[in-house]
Design a protein around this motif. Sequence first.
Motif, mmCIF file in Angstrom:
data_model
loop_
_atom_site.group_PDB
_atom_site.id
_atom_site.type_symbol
_atom_site.label_atom_id
_atom_site.label_comp_id
_atom_site.label_asym_id
_atom_site.label_seq_id
_atom_site.Cartn_x
_atom_site.Cartn_y
_atom_site.Cartn_z
ATOM 1 N N ARG A 74 0.833 -1.193 0.180
ATOM 2 C CA ARG A 74 -0.030 0.014 -0.115
ATOM 3 C C ARG A 74 0.909 1.169 0.093
ATOM 4 O O ARG A 74 0.635 2.190 -0.739
ATOM 5 C CB ARG A 74 -0.839 -0.116 1.269
ATOM 6 N N SER A 75 1.880 1.301 0.725
ATOM 7 C CA SER A 75 2.774 2.368 0.741
ATOM 8 C C SER A 75 3.558 2.692 -0.406
ATOM 9 O O SER A 75 3.819 3.850 -0.641
ATOM 10 C CB SER A 75 3.508 2.225 2.178
ATOM 11 N N GLU A 76 4.073 1.434 -0.720
ATOM 12 C CA GLU A 76 4.812 1.622 -2.156
ATOM 13 C C GLU A 76 4.086 2.136 -3.195
ATOM 14 O O GLU A 76 4.361 2.938 -4.135
ATOM 15 C CB GLU A 76 5.312 0.218 -2.396
ATOM 16 N N LEU A 77 2.754 1.775 -3.319
ATOM 17 C CA LEU A 77 2.033 2.165 -4.471
ATOM 18 C C LEU A 77 1.459 3.689 -4.432
ATOM 19 O O LEU A 77 1.419 4.424 -5.285
ATOM 20 C CB LEU A 77 0.578 1.419 -4.751
ATOM 21 N N THR A 78 1.339 4.077 -3.058
ATOM 22 C CA THR A 78 0.910 5.352 -2.708
ATOM 23 C C THR A 78 2.230 6.294 -3.161
ATOM 24 O O THR A 78 1.948 7.174 -3.773
ATOM 25 C CB THR A 78 0.523 5.423 -1.271
ATOM 26 N N ARG A 79 3.332 5.898 -2.707
ATOM 27 C CA ARG A 79 4.553 6.653 -2.961
ATOM 28 C C ARG A 79 4.753 6.996 -4.650
ATOM 29 O O ARG A 79 5.061 7.954 -4.813
ATOM 30 C CB ARG A 79 5.685 6.022 -2.378
ATOM 31 N N LEU A 80 4.524 5.718 -5.148
ATOM 32 C CA LEU A 80 4.717 5.876 -6.495
ATOM 33 C C LEU A 80 3.528 6.534 -7.482
ATOM 34 O O LEU A 80 3.605 6.679 -8.562
ATOM 35 C CB LEU A 80 4.819 4.301 -7.232
ATOM 36 N N GLY A 81 2.484 6.789 -6.609
ATOM 37 C CA GLY A 81 1.325 7.681 -7.374
ATOM 38 C C GLY A 81 0.659 6.664 -8.200
ATOM 39 O O GLY A 81 -0.273 7.000 -9.066
ATOM 40 N N LYS A 82 0.536 5.196 -7.881
ATOM 41 C CA LYS A 82 -0.041 4.270 -8.679
ATOM 42 C C LYS A 82 -1.504 3.907 -8.224
ATOM 43 O O LYS A 82 -2.389 3.307 -8.910
ATOM 44 C CB LYS A 82 0.848 3.086 -9.007
ATOM 45 N N LEU A 83 -1.674 4.065 -6.931
ATOM 46 C CA LEU A 83 -2.839 3.706 -6.075
ATOM 47 C C LEU A 83 -4.056 4.580 -6.731
ATOM 48 O O LEU A 83 -4.051 5.942 -6.629
ATOM 49 C CB LEU A 83 -2.709 3.806 -4.662
ATOM 50 N N PRO A 84 -5.162 3.969 -7.210
ATOM 51 C CA PRO A 84 -6.173 4.587 -7.561
ATOM 52 C C PRO A 84 -6.930 5.400 -6.389
ATOM 53 O O PRO A 84 -6.799 5.009 -5.289
ATOM 54 C CB PRO A 84 -7.367 3.524 -8.086
ATOM 55 N N ASP A 85 -7.690 6.306 -6.759
ATOM 56 C CA ASP A 85 -8.346 7.251 -5.768
ATOM 57 C C ASP A 85 -9.707 6.228 -5.468
ATOM 58 O O ASP A 85 -10.115 6.536 -4.167
ATOM 59 C CB ASP A 85 -9.004 8.532 -6.502
ATOM 60 N N PRO A 87 -11.636 3.737 -3.300
ATOM 61 C CA PRO A 87 -11.285 2.628 -2.415
ATOM 62 C C PRO A 87 -11.526 1.159 -2.914
ATOM 63 O O PRO A 87 -10.252 0.356 -2.611
ATOM 64 C CB PRO A 87 -11.915 3.035 -1.386
ATOM 65 N N GLN A 88 -12.117 0.881 -3.687
ATOM 66 C CA GLN A 88 -12.509 -0.372 -4.142
ATOM 67 C C GLN A 88 -11.356 -0.933 -4.940
ATOM 68 O O GLN A 88 -10.878 -1.944 -5.182
ATOM 69 C CB GLN A 88 -13.992 -0.955 -4.545
ATOM 70 N N ALA A 89 -11.170 0.127 -6.151
ATOM 71 C CA ALA A 89 -10.061 -0.198 -6.950
ATOM 72 C C ALA A 89 -8.876 -0.171 -6.506
ATOM 73 O O ALA A 89 -7.826 -0.889 -6.824
ATOM 74 C CB ALA A 89 -10.064 0.867 -7.974
ATOM 75 N N ALA A 90 -8.578 0.545 -5.226
ATOM 76 C CA ALA A 90 -7.135 0.394 -4.696
ATOM 77 C C ALA A 90 -7.157 -0.847 -3.875
ATOM 78 O O ALA A 90 -5.933 -1.355 -4.043
ATOM 79 C CB ALA A 90 -7.015 1.744 -3.649
ATOM 80 N N CYS A 91 -8.245 -1.103 -3.134
ATOM 81 C CA CYS A 91 -8.192 -2.614 -2.496
ATOM 82 C C CYS A 91 -7.792 -3.722 -3.587
ATOM 83 O O CYS A 91 -6.961 -4.534 -3.226
ATOM 84 C CB CYS A 91 -9.319 -2.891 -1.711
ATOM 85 N N ALA A 92 -8.485 -3.802 -4.818
ATOM 86 C CA ALA A 92 -8.275 -4.784 -5.655
ATOM 87 C C ALA A 92 -6.895 -4.761 -6.072
ATOM 88 O O ALA A 92 -6.141 -5.734 -6.364
ATOM 89 C CB ALA A 92 -9.323 -4.700 -6.773
ATOM 90 N N MET A 93 -6.280 -3.584 -6.342
ATOM 91 C CA MET A 93 -4.929 -3.604 -6.973
ATOM 92 C C MET A 93 -4.040 -4.016 -5.831
ATOM 93 O O MET A 93 -2.953 -4.783 -6.172
ATOM 94 C CB MET A 93 -4.537 -2.126 -7.177
ATOM 95 N N ILE A 94 -4.035 -3.678 -4.818
ATOM 96 C CA ILE A 94 -3.333 -4.005 -3.495
ATOM 97 C C ILE A 94 -3.530 -5.684 -3.302
ATOM 98 O O ILE A 94 -2.534 -6.204 -3.201
ATOM 99 C CB ILE A 94 -3.764 -3.431 -2.150
ATOM 100 N N ASP A 95 -4.584 -6.031 -3.199
ATOM 101 C CA ASP A 95 -4.969 -7.602 -3.262
ATOM 102 C C ASP A 95 -4.132 -8.328 -4.327
ATOM 103 O O ASP A 95 -3.528 -9.426 -3.844
ATOM 104 C CB ASP A 95 -6.393 -7.911 -3.321
#
Length: 174
Positions: A74-85, A87-95
């Motif tokens: 989660r912190s890597e994706l946030t730092r790289l700016g790849k985490l979607p806004d 929340p469901q899409a972000a959880c799916a990407m992390i999972d």
Amino acid sequence: MAALLDQVAHASSRPRYAFMVLSLIAEIARPDGSAGPFISFDGRSILLRDWLCDALTPMGTRDPKRQALTERIRSELTRLGKLPDDPQAACAMIDEEVRERVRTSGKTNLSRAVSELVKEGLIRRHYQGFRVDHHNRGAQRHVVYTLTGRARCLMTRREARSMRDSRQGQLALN
């Protein structure tokens, strides 16, 4: 079954994990005791090792290392700016990223457990695929596991269970 459990306990550094691997292979094995290189799962073809890793993944869900991995991703994706806004899409990407990393490390654990079972004579391993079968991997070959020795008793338990399940809900009208 007791003799098999004893044999696995003496052969493996992680006997519970090794027994789960044996049980999963027996669950999907063909009548000759072999499984792989591909299996049919949810209407698609998947490599045996990928399916085994995915099947064993839920065992570590509550593990603190798995939870730390999720937070690290989660912190890597946030730092790289790849985490979607969203929340469901972000959880799916992390999972999905956690699943891929766990699958990669799971293959190492699986190989170690299978190697111990091969040394003990409970599984035979060969590679099947492009051009010729071989005892070594490579050249687009994928693993096939075959239950041998005492591990074959898991097959008879599966067959007995499937015969019992096929009669479920049927009335004998004689």
